[in-house]
Design a protein around this motif. Structure first.
Motif, mmCIF file in Angstrom:
data_model
loop_
_atom_site.group_PDB
_atom_site.id
_atom_site.type_symbol
_atom_site.label_atom_id
_atom_site.label_comp_id
_atom_site.label_asym_id
_atom_site.label_seq_id
_atom_site.Cartn_x
_atom_site.Cartn_y
_atom_site.Cartn_z
ATOM 1 N N PRO A 178 0.501 15.457 -2.850
ATOM 2 C CA PRO A 178 0.664 16.911 -2.908
ATOM 3 C C PRO A 178 -0.277 17.528 -3.927
ATOM 4 O O PRO A 178 -0.603 16.923 -4.955
ATOM 5 N N GLU A 179 -0.758 18.727 -3.603
ATOM 6 C CA GLU A 179 -1.591 19.481 -4.530
ATOM 7 C C GLU A 179 -1.310 20.962 -4.331
ATOM 8 O O GLU A 179 -0.683 21.366 -3.352
ATOM 9 N N TRP A 180 -1.792 21.762 -5.284
ATOM 10 C CA TRP A 180 -1.557 23.199 -5.235
ATOM 11 C C TRP A 180 -2.889 23.910 -5.025
ATOM 12 O O TRP A 180 -3.877 23.624 -5.705
ATOM 13 N N ARG A 181 -2.879 24.859 -4.049
ATOM 14 C CA ARG A 181 -4.091 25.616 -3.733
ATOM 15 C C ARG A 181 -3.840 27.108 -3.910
ATOM 16 O O ARG A 181 -2.738 27.607 -3.668
ATOM 17 N N VAL A 182 -4.908 27.797 -4.314
ATOM 18 C CA VAL A 182 -4.834 29.248 -4.422
ATOM 19 C C VAL A 182 -4.869 29.838 -3.025
ATOM 20 O O VAL A 182 -5.826 29.629 -2.278
ATOM 21 N N THR A 183 -3.802 30.555 -2.681
ATOM 22 C CA THR A 183 -3.721 31.163 -1.342
ATOM 23 C C THR A 183 -3.716 32.682 -1.398
ATOM 24 O O THR A 183 -3.661 33.337 -0.358
ATOM 25 N N GLY A 184 -3.752 33.239 -2.574
ATOM 26 C CA GLY A 184 -3.815 34.691 -2.720
ATOM 27 C C GLY A 184 -4.271 35.055 -4.119
ATOM 28 O O GLY A 184 -3.846 34.436 -5.103
ATOM 29 N N PHE A 185 -5.170 36.035 -4.183
ATOM 30 C CA PHE A 185 -5.686 36.414 -5.499
ATOM 31 C C PHE A 185 -6.178 37.855 -5.461
ATOM 32 O O PHE A 185 -6.857 38.264 -4.520
#
Length: 745
Positions: free
Chosen positions: A140-147
Motif C-alpha cells: 500500500p502507498e498514498w498518492r496525491v489525488t487532489g490539490f
C-alpha cells in the motif's frame, strides 16, 4: 483509484466544525492533472505537490505538505478522514487543509460558564491536499489525488510564518531545560534569554515563544488538586525527615482534602526569636498551582537585611483561615513553659490541657514561634485579616504596609492628576513622613485643596484609614524601620524571588527553602562586609565609641546620624524635663523627660519607640547631663552585634563536642568576670551555680544527649544570673545615688 462507493464510507473529522464549514468531497474537489495543478500555482518552489505524487505513509505526506506550506507562508491541519483502521478496507483517504480553512464554529452559550470570546483566524480558505491509499502489488502507498493552492487571504512573510502555532514546537530537551529553570524561580523572560544564548540565536528566533513556555508550565500545573496536595504533604514529610527542626502543620476539610498548610525552617524560627518584634504578613499573592492565597511572614534582622519567618497557604481568605494562620506566632507561653513544674518534670494535667488546646487550633502548628506575638504587624488592607488580628493578637499593633498602598497609586491617580501626578506623589510622601499629627492633618487639607481632590473616593478612604498607615499616628510603635521606602523595596524584592517559581506546588516548599538559604548567605556576606568596614567616629564623644562597640554597623550608622545632629540642638530645663530645639529656632521644640536615677529617658518625638534608636533630642540631654555611655536599656538586643554561635552549638552534631566545651568555658569565664564586680553579684552567682552543680552531679555521665541538655540548662541559668545581676546593679546604683556617692558608680 477509489471505488465508487467511497463516498459511503465512514468519514471522521479531526475538527467537528469543519463538517459544517468546509466540504471537499468528490463533487467539490475532483482530481486535477499535474499540468493543471502547476498552472494554478504561482510559486517557483521545487517541492510543490502534484497529482499522483507518492508517499509511503500518510504521515510522510503530511510532513511534506507542511514543509511546502511553511515555505509559502501558511500552515496546515488535518481536516477529515475516510475509513477507519481495522474496519473494512481501513483508512482510505485523508484531507489536509490550510489553517484558515472553514468558518468559526458557533458555540452554545452557557450562563454558568464565562465565554472566552477569542477571535478566529478562519476565513473559508479552500486550499487543500487530498491523499488516497492505493494498493498495487501488495504494497500500500498514498498518492496525491487532489490539490489546490488558491488562498483567499494574504500569505505570511518568512519572518512571520514561524509564529504560527503549527511551527512553534518545544523539543523534549528544551522542555527539560525549561522545567529545570522553573524550579530555580527565574521568570519566563529570563528562561527565553538563557536559551537564546545557549542556542546562539538572535532574540526572538527560538522555535517557540514566551506564550508557549507559559502554556507548557500551565499544563504541568493542571493536575488534580488532590494529587497536588498529597505530593505537597509528602514533600513536607521528606524535608522533616532530613531536618527535624523543620516545622509544618496543616488542616483538612470534611472531605479529607487539604484546607490550609503552613511551614517554617529552623533558621527562620531562630531568627524570629530575636527579630520577631516587628513583622510583615503579606497576603497579596496567590499560588497559581492551586489558586490558593499565599501568606508570607517577613522581618528585618539587626543588620537591616530582610529575614524570612514562615509561609502559609489558605483555602480561602476568610476570618477562620486568617485566624488559623495568625496562630503561627501567637500562643500563650504556657504551651512551651507553663507545663513544667518546679522540679523540671512535666505536669501531666497541664500537658493534657495544652494538647487539647492545640488540637482545637490546628495541633502543634500554634507553637511554631513558641508563643511570641510580635509588637507590630504590617499587612495589606483586608477586613477579615484585620478582624483576625484583633481577635488573635489583641496586644499587637496592626498597621498597613505603605508600599502595598503606594503600588496602587498609578491606577488611582495617574489619569485624575495627569501631569501633576509626580508633584502630588512627592507631597504625599512629605506628609507621610511628618512627625506631628496636627501638621499632617493641616497639610492633608491643603493638599486636597491644591490638587482638587475633594470628591476623590481614594483620597477619602486614605484619610479615613490614616491612623493605620500615616507615620505621625504610628511613631509610638516599633516598626524596625520597615516603613521606609528602601526597606519596603528590599522586602518586596525578597518575596518576589521565590514567587517567580513556575513549577508544581509540591516543589514550592523546596523553592522557598532555596530562596531563604540564598538570602541567608547574602545576609552573612553583607554582615561580614559591614563588620570589615572601619567604623569612622565623627563626634569623638564617649557615647559614640560606646555605641560603636555594641551596635551593628547598620544600627550604629542610624544612631551616629542622630549624634551628629544633636550638636546642633540646645536644651533648656522645662517643667519636669527639658525642652530641646534647633539652635536657629526660638520657639517650639521637643520635650524630653529624664530620670537619671531610674535610667529612664523619653522624648515626645517617639523615635526610640518607633525605631529602637535614640533621637537627637535625648542624646543632647544625655550629653548635657554628663552621661558618657548610652544606658543599656536604650541599646536594644535586636540591634546589637548578636552572635548566633551559641544557638548553632546547641543544635550541632556530636562531632562538635570539643567546641561545645569551649563554649561552656567561655560562658563560665564571662560569669566570673561579671560576678566579681560586687559582693551582691558574687553571692547571687555562687547561689545559682551551686544549685546547678548539685543537679548536674545527680545525673548519669557520658550520653551526648545529656551533655546537650545540660548545656541548655547552663545557658538558661546564665541568662537568669545575668538578669538578676542587672537588677542588683540597678538597686546598688539607686542606693548610691540617694547617698550622693555618684562617684562610686
Amino acid at each position: 483509484m477509489m471505488s465508487d462507493d467511497a463516498g459511503q464510507m465512514l468519514m471522521v473529522y479531526d475538527d467537528p466544525s469543519d463538517q459544517r464549514s468546509l466540504s471537499l468531497d468528490d463533487t467539490s474537489s475532483t482530481e486535477e492533472s499535474p499540468d493543471e495543478t502547476r498552472l494554478s500555482l504561482e510559486s517557483t518552489n521545487d517541492v510543490v505537490p502534484y497529482i499522483g505524487q507518492r508517499f509511503p505513509t500518510h504521515d510522510a505526506a503530511y510532513e511534506y505538505y507542511s514543509e511546502f506550506a511553511k515555505s509559502c507562508g501558511f500552515s496546515i491541519r488535518r481536516h477529515r478522514t475516510e475509513g477507519k483502521d481495522g474496519v473494512g478496507k481501513g483508512l482510505t483517504r485523508r484531507y489536509f487543509v490550510c489553517h484558515r480553512a472553514g468558518n468559526t464554529p458557533i458555540k452554545a452559550s452557557n450562563e454558568n460558564k464565562p465565554q472566552r470570546n477569542r477571535k478566529s483566524s478562519r476565513c473559508g480558505c479552500q486550499a487543500y491536499m487530498r491523499i488516497s491509499k492505493v494498493t498495487e502489488l501488495g504494497a500500500p502507498e498514498w498518492r496525491v489525488t487532489g490539490f489546490a493552492n488558491n488562498h483567499n487571504h494574504e500569505l505570511l512573510e518568512p519572518n512571520q510564518v514561524r509564529f504560527l502555532p503549527a511551527y512553534r514546537t518545544i523539543s523534549e530537551t528544551d522542555k527539560s531545560r525549561i522545567l529545570m529553570f522553573a524550579k530555580t524561580g527565574i521568570s519566563v523572560q529570563q528562561m527565553m534569554r538563557l536559551m537564546e544564548l545557549e542556542k546562539c540565536v538572535e532574540p526572538g528566533y527560538l522555535p517557540f515563544t514566551e506564550k508557549d513556555v507559559r502554556n507548557l508550565l500551565q499544563s504541568i500545573r493542571k493536575l488534580d488538586p488532590e494529587d497536588e496536595s498529597v505530593d505537597l504533604l509528602r514533600m513536607c514529610r521528606n524535608i522533616k525527615e532530613k531536618d527535624p527542626n523543620f516545622r509544618y502543620e496543616y488542616t483538612l476539610d470534611s472531605n479529607n482534602r487539604l484546607e490550609n498548610i503552613a511551614w517554617s525552617y529552623a533558621s527562620s524560627i531562630q531568627a524570629y526569636e530575636i527579630f520577631g518584634d516587628a513583622v510583615v504578613f503579606d497576603t497579596t499573592h496567590r499560588l497559581t498551582a492551586l489558586d490558593m492565597p499565599l501568606g508570607i511572614w517577613v522581618g528585618v534582622n539587626n543588620y537591616g537585611v530582610p529575614c524570612f519567618f514562615g509561609c502559609t497557604l489558605l483555602r480561602e481568605e476568610n476570618l477562620r483561615s486568617f485566624s488559623w494562620a495568625l496562630k503561627l506566632v501567637f500562643i500563650i507561653f504556657a504551651v512551651r513553659m507553663g507545663s513544667l513544674n518546679g522540679h523540671g518534670a512535666f505536669d501531666s494535667y497541664n500537658c493534657n490541657c495544652t494538647q487539647m488546646y492545640m488540637h482545637r487550633h490546628a495541633r502543634a502548628f500554634l507553637a511554631f514561634m513558641d508563643g511570641k506575638a510580635p509588637q507590630t504587624i504590617l499587612t495589606d488592607q483586608n477586613m477579615c485579616l484585620k478582624e483576625a488580628i484583633a481577635m488573635e493578637m489583641p496586644v499587637t499593633k496592626h498597621a498597613l504596609c505603605i508600599w502595598m498602598i503606594v503600588v496602587k497609586f498609578p491606577s488611582w491617580f495617574n489619569a485624575v492628576l495627569g501631569e501633576r501626578y509626580n508633584e502630588w506623589k512627592a507631597e504625599f510622601y512629605r506628609l507621610y513622613n511628618l512627625e506631628s499629627i496636627e501638621d499632617f492633618e493641616m497639610g492633608w487639607r491643603d493638599m486636597v485643596n491644591s490638587f482638587g481632590l475633594h470628591t476623590n473616593r481614594h483620597i477619602a478612604n486614605l484619610f479615613a484609614l490614616r491612623m493605620q498607615w500615616a507615620l505621625p499616628y504610628l511613631r509610638s510603635n516599633f516598626f524596625a524601620g520597615m516603613t521606609t521606602t528602601g526597606h519596603s523595596k528590599a522586602i518586596n524584592a525578597f518575596i518576589q524571588r521565590f514567587l517567580g517559581a513556575q513549577t508544581r506546588l509540591a516543589h514550592f516548599v523546596e523553592q522557598v527553602a532555596v530562596a531563604v538559604d540564598f538570602k541567608d548567605q547574602a545576609a552573612e556576606q553583607q554582615t561580614m562586609q559591614q563588620n570589615l568596614q572601619n567604623i569612622c567616629l565623627k563626634t569623638g564623644a564617649p557615647m559614640e565609641s560606646h555605641a560603636a562597640s555594641v551596635l551593628t554597623p547598620f544600627a550604629f550608622s542610624k544612631l551616629q546620624e542622630q549624634l551628629v545632629l544633636a550638636a546642633h540642638y540646645a536644651s533648656f530645663p522645662f517643667e519636669d524635663g527639658f525642652l530641646v530645639r534647633h539652635h536657629t529656632k526660638l520657639e517650639g521644640g521637643r520635650k524630653v523627660y529624664w530620670a537619671p536615677q531610674e535610667g529612664i529617658i523619653s522624648c515626645s518625638c517617639h523615635q526610640f519607640e518607633f525605631s529602637g534608636i535614640l533621637c537627637r533630642h535625648t542624646l543632647r540631654v544625655l550629653s548635657t547631663g554628663n552621661c558618657f555611655q548610652i544606658p543599656e536599656r536604650y541599646l536594644p538586643l535586636r540591634w546589637r552585634k548578636i552572635s548566633t554561635h551559641s544557638v548553632k552549638l546547641l543544635q550541632s552534631s556530636p562531632s562538635d563536642h570539643a567546641e561545645r566545651i569551649q563554649f561552656l568555658q567561655s560562658m563560665v569565664s564571662s560569669l566570673i568576670a561579671e560576678s566579681v564586680k560586687s559582693k551582691e553579684r558574687l553571692d547571687l552567682a555562687t547561689e545559682q551555680v551551686s544549685y546547678l552543680l548539685s543537679r548536674i552531679r545527680q545525673q548519669p555521665v557520658s550520653t551526648q544527649a545529656i551533655v546537650v541538655h545540660f548545656i541548655n540548662q547552663v545557658q538558661a541559668t546564665y541568662s537568669v544570673v545575668c538578669c538578676a545581676l542587672k537588677q542588683v546593679e540597678d538597686r546598688i546604683e539607686a542606693v548610691l545615688s540617694k547617698s550622693q556617692y555618684a562617684s562610686l558608680q
